[in-house]
Design a protein around this motif. Structure first.
Motif, mmCIF file in Angstrom:
data_model
loop_
_atom_site.group_PDB
_atom_site.id
_atom_site.type_symbol
_atom_site.label_atom_id
_atom_site.label_comp_id
_atom_site.label_asym_id
_atom_site.label_seq_id
_atom_site.Cartn_x
_atom_site.Cartn_y
_atom_site.Cartn_z
ATOM 1 N N ALA A 400 41.303 -16.644 -59.814
ATOM 2 C CA ALA A 400 42.105 -15.413 -59.870
ATOM 3 C C ALA A 400 42.014 -14.784 -61.258
ATOM 4 N N LEU A 401 42.083 -15.624 -62.300
ATOM 5 C CA LEU A 401 42.003 -15.113 -63.666
ATOM 6 C C LEU A 401 40.629 -14.527 -63.975
ATOM 7 N N ALA A 402 39.590 -15.251 -63.570
ATOM 8 C CA ALA A 402 38.229 -14.775 -63.835
ATOM 9 C C ALA A 402 38.013 -13.433 -63.149
ATOM 10 N N ASN A 403 38.457 -13.318 -61.917
ATOM 11 C CA ASN A 403 38.313 -12.041 -61.210
ATOM 12 C C ASN A 403 39.126 -10.946 -61.879
ATOM 13 N N TYR A 404 40.346 -11.305 -62.309
ATOM 14 C CA TYR A 404 41.220 -10.310 -62.925
ATOM 15 C C TYR A 404 40.573 -9.702 -64.170
ATOM 16 N N ILE A 405 40.085 -10.556 -65.056
ATOM 17 C CA ILE A 405 39.517 -10.009 -66.296
ATOM 18 C C ILE A 405 38.195 -9.285 -66.020
ATOM 19 N N ARG A 406 37.424 -9.760 -65.040
ATOM 20 C CA ARG A 406 36.135 -9.122 -64.771
ATOM 21 C C ARG A 406 36.307 -7.770 -64.082
ATOM 22 N N VAL A 407 37.306 -7.653 -63.212
ATOM 23 C CA VAL A 407 37.560 -6.368 -62.568
ATOM 24 C C VAL A 407 38.179 -5.406 -63.577
ATOM 25 N N ARG A 408 39.196 -5.907 -64.291
ATOM 26 C CA ARG A 408 39.970 -5.003 -65.143
ATOM 27 C C ARG A 408 39.197 -4.578 -66.385
ATOM 28 N N PHE A 409 38.498 -5.511 -67.015
ATOM 29 C CA PHE A 409 37.838 -5.174 -68.283
ATOM 30 C C PHE A 409 36.337 -4.989 -68.161
ATOM 31 N N GLY A 410 35.773 -5.354 -67.009
ATOM 32 C CA GLY A 410 34.323 -5.292 -66.900
ATOM 33 C C GLY A 410 33.816 -4.447 -65.745
#
Lengths: 430, 243
Positions: A400-410
């Motif tokens: 969930a965290l990996a997806n969150y940062i990759r969607v939001r910041f990448g």
């Protein structure tokens, strides 16, 4: 009657035979003709090694990072034995010390030069885990200095384990077929009209530094086709993703920031981690300021081979419930509430970071699981560190965290699943 | 200093070199912003190196001799100890930073109370075995008592012998097992490898479970360097003649 039929069959097969010979001959020519297989066995002339030459040789060895592959953890430097796992089996690096039996012993400069430039030695055709495609660009002065310096190392009688390769890769002559299909020597005169700094950068990137071994996109059978030149991809035998190196990917760095990063392992845009941390620690921290600048100048001039990625947040994906809270609790303290980072990059920004913008999410997953510490360098003598979360978070939370940062910041789609995280449990030996 | 003259010269030089490196580093710069810099360490070893509540494996670092901690960091980097997470974190770290980190945790208040709640029950038979081996050793098997090197209070000896009190039982079992099987190494002469090979698995369990219940006086750190002389040659530590 019977012999006549045979004659007709032979006659019919002749065009096919000719075609095979022609294609084979052409492929042999493309990979450098027969010259690579004529290994010089003459003694060569002794090198008059003064301290200047040896100091230069030590620099060449450092920037070429010979020890990175030719040393096993805890073993004698340059004595080989580091294992490289390939889909075809395990290859062990060789002993480069002057030991007569286990090392380079009675190798002459011509033989050493030949192995570096053509990937063929007295032992046969070398496997392309040895970056001869890059070292073919090395100039005579660097090869001489490197050879002279290697001969000053203390001789080690350590014998690396024999390679364990499956049929038919275990037969060295099959490498000739591989070369016919996949090896095309670089054009040494490429960019001859460019300024000296650019040419020096190209020499360091495509030659001595062999950056393409990790940053190139691999083709069939472990090859490095021209179409994947510095295009980024999963690094062979490491489980890490290496980003493309080109003007678009590196746009967030100006040339001097990039040059400083190569030597210090830290920048306002991120720190070196994983295999790049190792490369900075073992090799790039020793770059002269001029050479670092040349590498940066060259890399920023490389035309991108990947389409521009979607702008931040453009991908419309919803986050798993609780992901934002996880970010707030575990990440925002250092990486900032909006991924802006802190402490002048000692806490790296997540916005535009490779781990969040890369099409391959493996770096983000591994960093969250096992944390990291940037390499110690004169420019960053006491690096900050990122804690491992493998004990604090379960696989679904890491995903969930990996997806969150990759969607939001990448601007990347949420590819990571708990199963993918579980598959990455356990740190590979190297 | 007790009986320093019995030391081989290279041992004394090695001890001096280690002290010199540590002194040079701590004089150069204390670790500014240490809590934030060492966030990766705290995840398992605690912010003060005190160990983490509920952790049944990770050892505390607080108050252990700097020389010991420094050597362990080197051992993980250079392949003499194997723990993938530790090697991963310190693989690209130089000696100077390692010495600063070691000095930092050595200066923390020593952990003297056990954190281990998961250890198995200590039976009377195990207790007897442990007390005998820890306090008297087993001369028949050439096993020295733990206290001979780690101190009467088992709080270690400067500059390089660690405390044994308050360590989790599983951690002690794993270390002795790793020495026996040749996975863990120390700088030669590797006395602990010899000792571990002379112990049986049952001895190791008994010692580990007993040790994990021992308490030292609050604030009791390692004994000062030279305050007693261990009987065995261990790394660069000063030692007496083998009996």
């Amino acid at each position: 009657m019977r012999s006549r039929r045979l004659a007709i069959a032979l006659l019919a097969a002749l065009p096919l035979l000719l075609l095979i010979l022609t294609i084979g001959g052409a492929l042999l020519l493309f990979q450098g003709g027969l010259e690579p297989y004529r290994v010089p066995r003459d003694a060569g002339t002794p090198i008059d090694a003064d301290t200047g030459l040896l100091a230069h040789g030590e620099y060449v060895a450092a920037i070429g990072n010979c020890a990175g592959c030719h040393t096993v953890r805890g073993g004698t430097a340059f004595a080989g034995g580091r294992p490289f796992t390939t889909p075809w089996g395990t290859i062990y690096s060789t002993n480069l010390t002057p030991d007569a039996e286990a090392g380079l012993g009675d190798w002459s400069l011509p033989e050493f030069r030949h192995a570096m430039r053509h990937g063929v030695s007295r032992d046969g055709v070398l496997y392309p885990a040895f970056p001869y495609a890059h070292f073919a660009l090395l100039d005579e002065a660097d090869i001489r200095a490197l050879f002279a310096w290697l001969r000053t190392l203390p001789a080690s009688d350590y014998r690396p384990p024999p390679n364990r390769l499956e049929f038919p890769a275990g037969w060295r002559w099959t490498q000739v077929l591989w070369r016919m299909l996949h090896y095309r020597p670089q054009n040494p005169d490429f960019g001859a009209e460019m300024p000296a700094e650019w040419r020096r950068g190209r020499y360091l990137v495509d030659g001595l530094g062999h950056c393409g071994m990790c940053h190139g996109r691999r083709g069939a059978m472990g090859s490095l086709p021209a179409s994947g030149y510095l295009a980024g991809g999963r690094i062979a035998d490491s489980g890490w993703y290496a980003p493309p190196l080109d003007g678009q990917q590196l746009a967030r760095y100006d040339a001097s920031e990039l040059a400083d990063y190569l030597r210090s392992g830290i920048s306002p845009h991120g720190s070196a981690y994983g295999p790049m941390g190792e490369v900075v620690y073992q090799s790039l921290q020793h770059l002269t300021a001029e050479d670092a600048r040349a590498v940066a100048t060259f890399l920023k001039s490389v035309p991108p081979r990947t389409p521009p990625r979607p702008a931040q947040g453009e991908a419309a994906h919803s986050f798993v419930a609780g992901a934002a809270d996880l970010y707030e609790k575990h990440c925002a303290g250092c990486h900032g509430r909006d991924g802006e980072g802190g402490k002048d990059g000692a806490w790296p920004p997540l916005v535009d970071a490779v781990a969040v913008t890369a099409p391959d999410p493996v770096n983000a997953v591994r960093m969250i699981l096992y944390g990291g510490i940037a390499p110690t360098t004169p420019g960053n003598p006491q690096p900050y560190s990122m804690p491992p979360f493998v004990e604090a978070l379960d696989s679904a939370q890491v995903a969930a965290l990996a997806n969150y940062i990759r969607v939001r910041f990448g601007g990347q789609p949420p590819l990571v699943t708990a199963e993918m995280v579980r598959a990455r449990h356990g740190i590979p030996a190297h | 200093m007790v009986a320093m003259p019995s030391l081989p010269i290279h041992c004394r030089l090695a001890v001096l070199a280690l002290c010199g490196l540590l002194a040079a580093t701590s004089a150069r710069a204390d670790l500014a912003d240490a809590t934030e810099r060492l966030a990766a360490c705290s995840a398992c070893h605690g912010e003060q190196g005190e160990g983490v509540r509920g952790a049944e494996y990770y050892p505390h670092l607080a108050g252990k001799p700097a020389g010991y901690l420094f050597e362990q960091l080197q051992n993980f980097r250079d392949g003499r100890r194997v723990n993938a997470q530790m090697t991963w974190l310190v693989g690209s770290m130089d000696d100077a930073y390692m010495a600063a980190i070691a000095t930092h945790y050595a200066a923390m208040p020593p952990r003297t109370r056990p954190a281990d709640t998961g250890a198995e029950t200590l039976t009377e038979a195990m207790r007897q075995t442990a007390v005998r081996l820890v306090e008297e050793g087993d001369p028949a098997r050439d096993v020295p008592p733990c206290t001979a090197c780690h101190g009467k209070a088992l709080t270690g000896l400067e500059p390089a012998i660690p405390a044994l009190v308050a360590l989790p039982a599983d951690y002690i079992i794993a270390q002795l097992g790793n020495w026996r099987s040749g996975v863990r190494h120390a700088q030669p002469p590797d006395c602990m490898a010899e000792v571990a090979r002379d112990l049986s698995p049952g001895d190791i369990r008994a010692i580990a479970v007993w040790l994990s219940r021992q308490v030292a006086a609050d604030g009791a750190g390692p004994a000062p360097a030279g305050s007693f002389l261990p009987p065995r040659a261990c790394g660069a530590m000063p030692h007496g003649e083998a009996p």
